[in-house]
Design a protein around this motif. Structure first.
Motif, PDB file in Angstrom:
ATOM      1  N   LEU A 142       3.285 -13.941  38.223  1.00  0.00           N
ATOM      2  CA  LEU A 142       4.170 -12.869  38.698  1.00  0.00           C
ATOM      3  C   LEU A 142       3.345 -11.616  39.031  1.00  0.00           C
ATOM      4  CD1 LEU A 142       7.058 -11.979  39.214  1.00  0.00           C
ATOM      5  CD2 LEU A 142       7.207 -11.287  36.823  1.00  0.00           C
ATOM      6  N   ALA A 143       2.417 -11.282  38.130  1.00  0.00           N
ATOM      7  CA  ALA A 143       1.561 -10.107  38.363  1.00  0.00           C
ATOM      8  C   ALA A 143       0.763 -10.289  39.647  1.00  0.00           C
ATOM      9  CB  ALA A 143       0.630  -9.901  37.175  1.00  0.00           C
ATOM     10  N   ARG A 144       0.296 -11.531  39.874  1.00  0.00           N
ATOM     11  CA  ARG A 144      -0.513 -11.809  41.068  1.00  0.00           C
ATOM     12  C   ARG A 144       0.328 -11.623  42.344  1.00  0.00           C
ATOM     13  NH1 ARG A 144      -1.929 -15.463  44.507  1.00  0.00           N
ATOM     14  NH2 ARG A 144      -0.205 -16.792  43.895  1.00  0.00           N
ATOM     15  N   ILE A 145       1.550 -12.128  42.300  1.00  0.00           N
ATOM     16  CA  ILE A 145       2.438 -11.992  43.471  1.00  0.00           C
ATOM     17  C   ILE A 145       2.679 -10.510  43.768  1.00  0.00           C
ATOM     18  CG2 ILE A 145       4.813 -12.342  44.286  1.00  0.00           C
ATOM     19  CD1 ILE A 145       4.813 -14.971  42.664  1.00  0.00           C
ATOM     20  N   ALA A 186      14.637 -11.862  40.848  1.00  0.00           N
ATOM     21  CA  ALA A 186      15.092 -13.165  40.355  1.00  0.00           C
ATOM     22  C   ALA A 186      14.636 -14.295  41.268  1.00  0.00           C
ATOM     23  CB  ALA A 186      16.612 -13.163  40.225  1.00  0.00           C
ATOM     24  N   GLU A 187      14.501 -14.012  42.565  1.00  0.00           N
ATOM     25  CA  GLU A 187      14.125 -15.062  43.521  1.00  0.00           C
ATOM     26  C   GLU A 187      12.669 -15.504  43.361  1.00  0.00           C
ATOM     27  OE1 GLU A 187      15.168 -13.192  47.201  1.00  0.00           O
ATOM     28  OE2 GLU A 187      17.282 -13.160  46.633  1.00  0.00           O
ATOM     29  N   LEU A 188      11.869 -14.696  42.674  1.00  0.00           N
ATOM     30  CA  LEU A 188      10.448 -15.033  42.527  1.00  0.00           C
ATOM     31  C   LEU A 188      10.162 -15.803  41.252  1.00  0.00           C
ATOM     32  CD1 LEU A 188       8.543 -11.759  43.399  1.00  0.00           C
ATOM     33  CD2 LEU A 188       9.236 -13.617  44.869  1.00  0.00           C
ATOM     34  N   ILE A 189      11.137 -15.880  40.392  1.00  0.00           N
ATOM     35  CA  ILE A 189      10.842 -16.393  39.058  1.00  0.00           C
ATOM     36  C   ILE A 189      11.314 -17.831  38.912  1.00  0.00           C
ATOM     37  CG2 ILE A 189      11.400 -16.083  36.630  1.00  0.00           C
ATOM     38  CD1 ILE A 189      11.155 -13.093  37.207  1.00  0.00           C
ATOM     39  N   GLU A 190      10.376 -18.617  38.440  1.00  0.00           N
ATOM     40  CA  GLU A 190      10.664 -20.037  38.254  1.00  0.00           C
ATOM     41  C   GLU A 190      11.716 -20.190  37.157  1.00  0.00           C
ATOM     42  OE1 GLU A 190       8.484 -23.508  35.860  1.00  0.00           O
ATOM     43  OE2 GLU A 190       7.214 -21.898  36.627  1.00  0.00           O
ATOM     44  N   ILE A 191      12.750 -20.971  37.444  1.00  0.00           N
ATOM     45  CA  ILE A 191      13.806 -21.183  36.445  1.00  0.00           C
ATOM     46  C   ILE A 191      13.299 -22.164  35.389  1.00  0.00           C
ATOM     47  CG2 ILE A 191      16.229 -21.901  36.135  1.00  0.00           C
ATOM     48  CD1 ILE A 191      15.846 -19.450  37.956  1.00  0.00           C
ATOM     49  N   GLY A 192      13.835 -22.088  34.220  1.00  0.00           N
ATOM     50  CA  GLY A 192      13.376 -22.930  33.110  1.00  0.00           C
ATOM     51  C   GLY A 192      13.157 -22.029  31.913  1.00  0.00           C
ATOM     52  N   ALA A 193      13.099 -22.607  30.730  1.00  0.00           N
ATOM     53  CA  ALA A 193      13.076 -21.787  29.513  1.00  0.00           C
ATOM     54  C   ALA A 193      11.907 -20.812  29.489  1.00  0.00           C
ATOM     55  CB  ALA A 193      13.038 -22.692  28.300  1.00  0.00           C
TER      56      ALA A 193
END
Ligand SMILES: Cc1cc2nc3c(=O)[nH]c(=O)nc-3n(C[C@H](O)[C@H](O)[C@H](O)COP(=O)(O)OP(=O)(O)OC[C@H]3O[C@@H](n4cnc5c(N)ncnc54)[C@H](O)[C@@H]3O)c2cc1C
Length: 411
Positions: free
Chosen positions: A112-115, A127-134
């Motif tokens: 995320l920091a890299r993006i 929210a659109e950048l974050i992989e869903i999952g625990a």
């Protein structure tokens, strides 16, 4: 208009106090009007609640290498502790994350920091950048509600990108609020003087307060976006549309602390350990454990869930934090619990939230609000803190910058 006062400052938080000191240094006359019976605003160390200083608002000196309060703290002789804010433990309810899950969490954070650093995001909704999952949800919680005080679907990527990396971070034993209070002890502030309305329909400005009208050539307004959006301070005539829209596109997020005093056994935790308890991504709670080896474990909830707990009240919030901790660490904590609290900045009419975050698609709102109105009303505060938005240092720097801008106009 003949007015004895050059500049009237609304609000005595870090921004208002910084502006007042900067104006005084330029030889300008100033009146600082504050609604509450104390200075500091969201920088407020409470000393009579837990037997140790406890920061009701800001606690971390972020970006210490460029934070003027860091040098003030050192000059004041306070005790500072470096704190990297990296998670030491993650729990999914009662289950502790495995080493592999922790590695995935750090990888998700890093990614995320890299993006953000390389500005490669396409959409403007975090929210659109974050992989869903625990594990993805845990990383999202830490960056979103626990840091930006908003859920990830409410966070503008461009806004997040504009905010600096806040390392290095330090905690203060005596309290961040105490540094601010000490730094500003030379500023004369008129307490319990709320400005209900600011008129700019003639030359200069006129503040309407319960103690009467106060005139000046210009005003610096440092109240929160929440106060402005709720009409806690009104304007005659109304603000121009760009400023009015900017205020509504910078809604307040909420970060709530739930400190729990726990006597005796330290639950196997070291002072300053950081724990996140992930509860389906929406009821997550972060704990800062036993800072400075005192008997406090400080729970944090942010975003929509913080507003929910604010509505549910302090007893429900304390119960939630306690149950979460007990479930994950499985011990007799309840028997050893002492004093508890909830910092409810959402219900405080002088703040109405923790700090502002731009709506997705509206990161430009901050710049719009920096434009002075009628060459005599200037906005300042954490919402306009540049690369240090949302922080106490950013608020102070924004107040100082507004002061210099006013001076240029008053010449
Ligand atoms: C829970 C929480 C945790 C935080 N943690 C951190 C942290 O760790 N590190 C960090 O750097 N920052 C943190 N912050 C943010 C930081 O506290 C703020 O960014 C900063 O203190 C804001 O300063 P300000 O001067 O912009 O606003 P404020 O401090 O809100 O000052 C505005 C002042 O205006 C007054 N006012 C309101 N309405 C009126 C009126 N009508 N007339 C006159 N006066 C009025 C208010 O009473 C207040 O004193 C945190 C904030 C919260 C709430």
């Amino acid at each position: 208009m003949t007015s004895a006062t050059d500049v009237l400052i609304v609000g005595a938080g870090a921004a208002g106090l910084g502006a007042a000191k900067a104006l005084a240094a330029q030889g300008k006359s100033v009146r600082v009007l504050e609604a509450q019976n104390r200075i500091g605003g969201r920088a407020f160390t409470v000393t009579d609640k837990f037997g140790v200083p406890f920061d009701w608002g800001c606690a971390w000196l972020h970006a210490a290498d460029r934070n003027p309060f860091f040098d003030d703290g050192i000059a004041q002789g306070v005790t500072l502790q470096h704190h990297d804010l990296n998670l030491d433990r993650l729990y999914f309810g009662a289950r502790r994350a495995t080493a592999i899950e922790m590695a995935k969490l750090f990888k998700a954070d890093f990614e995320l920091a890299r993006i953000l650093e390389h500005k490669t995001a396409k959409g403007d909704r975090l929210a659109e950048l974050i992989e869903i999952g625990a594990v993805g949800a845990a990383a999202a919680t830490y960056t979103g509600p626990m840091d930006f005080a908003q859920d990830t679907d409410e966070i503008s990527v461009a806004d997040l990108m504009a905010a600096a990396d806040l390392d290095p971070n330090f905690l203060v034993r005596e309290g961040f609020g105490s540094i601010v209070a000490h730094w500003a002890k030379d500023v004369a502030v008129e307490l319990e003087t709320p400005v209900r309305r600011l008129r700019w329909d003639g030359p200069g400005v006129v503040a309407e307060t319960p103690r009467g009208e106060i005139k000046a050539k210009a005003a610096i307004v440092t109240v929160s976006m929440g106060v402005l959006a709720y009409g806690g301070l009104r304007f005659t005539p109304e603000l121009p549309l760009p400023q009015e829209e900017a205020i509504h596109n910078l809604p307040m997020g909420l970060l709530t602390k739930i400190p729990l005093e726990i006597k005796g056994d330290r639950l196997g935790l070291k002072p300053f350990e950081d724990i996140l308890i992930e509860r389906h991504g929406h009821h997550d709670v972060y704990f800062l454990c036993f800072p400075f080896d005192c008997d406090l474990v400080v729970g944090f909830v942010g975003g929509d869930f913080a507003w929910e707990l604010s509505a549910a009240g302090e007893a429900a919030a304390v119960d939630f934090a306690l149950q979460s901790l007990t479930r994950s660490l499985g011990s007799d904590i309840e028997k050893r619990i002492g004093r508890t609290a909830m910092t409810d900045w959402g219900a405080n009419p002088c703040t109405r939230g923790a700090y502002a975050a731009a709506r997705p698609g509206f990161a430009g709102a901050r710049k719009a609000l920096m434009e002075p109105v009628g060459e005599r009303i200037y906005f300042a505060g954490e919402a306009l803190g540049g690369s240090l938005i949302q922080t106490c240092a950013g608020a102070r720097l924004s107040g100082e910058a507004a002061a210099l801008q006013v001076c240029r106009h008053l010449k």
